[in-house]
Design an enzyme around this catalytic site. Structure first.
Site, PDB file in Angstrom:
ATOM      1  N   SER A 142       1.626   4.166   0.426  1.00 10.24           N
ATOM      2  CA  SER A 142       1.048   5.246  -0.366  1.00 10.24           C
ATOM      3  C   SER A 142      -0.462   5.119  -0.305  1.00 10.24           C
ATOM      4  O   SER A 142      -0.990   4.057   0.055  1.00 10.24           O
ATOM      5  CB  SER A 142       1.523   5.109  -1.827  1.00 10.24           C
ATOM      6  OG  SER A 142       0.777   5.924  -2.704  1.00 10.24           O
ATOM      7  N   TYR A 155       3.504   0.190  -9.533  1.00 11.94           N
ATOM      8  CA  TYR A 155       3.614   0.958  -8.296  1.00 11.94           C
ATOM      9  C   TYR A 155       2.488   0.601  -7.330  1.00 11.94           C
ATOM     10  O   TYR A 155       2.719   0.345  -6.136  1.00 11.94           O
ATOM     11  CB  TYR A 155       3.595   2.455  -8.614  1.00 11.94           C
ATOM     12  CG  TYR A 155       3.782   3.333  -7.406  1.00 11.94           C
ATOM     13  CD1 TYR A 155       5.039   3.504  -6.842  1.00 11.94           C
ATOM     14  CD2 TYR A 155       2.702   4.004  -6.828  1.00 11.94           C
ATOM     15  CE1 TYR A 155       5.231   4.304  -5.725  1.00 11.94           C
ATOM     16  CE2 TYR A 155       2.875   4.805  -5.715  1.00 11.94           C
ATOM     17  CZ  TYR A 155       4.139   4.963  -5.169  1.00 11.94           C
ATOM     18  OH  TYR A 155       4.306   5.755  -4.051  1.00 11.94           O
TER      19      TYR A 155
END
Length: 256
Positions: A142, A155
């Protein structure tokens, strides 16, 4: 279109938006695809929607469980006899909260899926690629795996780990002519972002979405198909001299 003609691909998180879009592109390019997901009904539904007959199969597995990871790899070998492409895509977002308010059990769960799950996939897929002397692995990271973002420490931590894992795996796999790269999307228009929007602004998720889109120079979220096109390139023989790379697909966020 035959960029993956007769190749065999595994996609974890295969019932999700990016997983399913990538499977569709792989199938269009001639591959056979094994979709792996935690929910049997969801993965069966995804396989039916892709409507590719015996070239697509759904396998239920918890990617944090080593025995189940071994099982989805062995199911692929038994069904198709080889593994040419591995899209190591399964992941969860966790909850939005300041780091001191994060639930430790949720932190552990995010790392279990996003880091342990990715590692176990590599551990059990790569030996098959090594024996064949070929293969392409694409790890899902990401933009959060390249920089920070307040409120989502578990995350962000997990995706930074995937970025580092990719580099180590690429170095080790290179002598077998196996490539390992990572992709780093900005927000993508999927269920995960609906969850995060609601977490960032419980009273007005649409306002949270607008704020995140405003931070993207192209002015919008990515779509699952955008990510699938990049993964297809990295899976194909068009990228045979690319390994250990971190590919941003972020609408220009990295330019700011």
């Amino acid at each position: 279109m035959e960029r993956l003609q007769d190749k065999v691909a595994i996609i974890t998180g295969g019932a999700g938006g990016i997983g399913k879009a990538t499977a569709r592109r792989f199938l269009e390019e001639g591959a056979s695809v094994v979709l792996v997901d935690l929910d049997q009904d969801a993965v069966d539904t995804a396989a039916r929607e892709l409507d590719a007959g015996e070239r697509v199969v759904g396998v239920q597995a918890d990617v944090t469980d080593e025995a189940q990871v071994e099982a989805y790899v062995e199911a692929t070998i038994e069904r198709f006899g080889r593994i040419d492409v591995f899209f190591n895509n399964a992941g969860i977002e966790g909850k939005v909260a300041p780091l001191e308010q994060q639930d430790t059990a949720m932190f552990d769960q995010v790392l279990a899926v996003n880091v342990r799950g990715a590692y176990l996939g590599l551990k059990h897929v790569l030996p098959h690629m090594y024996r064949a002397g070929r293969g392409s692995v694409i790890n899902m990271s990401s933009v959060a795996g390249l920089e920070g973002s307040a409120g989502v420490l578990p995350y962000v931590t997990s995706k930074h780990a995937v970025t580092g894992m990719t580099k180590v795996a690429a170095i080790e796999a290179a002598r077998h002519d196996v490539r390992v790269n990572s992709v780093h999307p900005s927000p993508v228009n999927t269920r995960m972002m609906r969850s995060l929007e609601a977490g960032f602004d419980p009273d007005d998720a649409d306002a949270a979405k607008a704020g995140m889109e405003a931070a993207i120079p192209l002015g919008r979220y990515g779509e699952s198909g955008d990510i699938a096109n990049l993964v297809l390139f990295l899976a194909s023989d068009e990228s045979t001299f690319i390994t250990g790379a971190a590919y941003r697909i972020d609408g220009g966020m990295g330019a700011m």
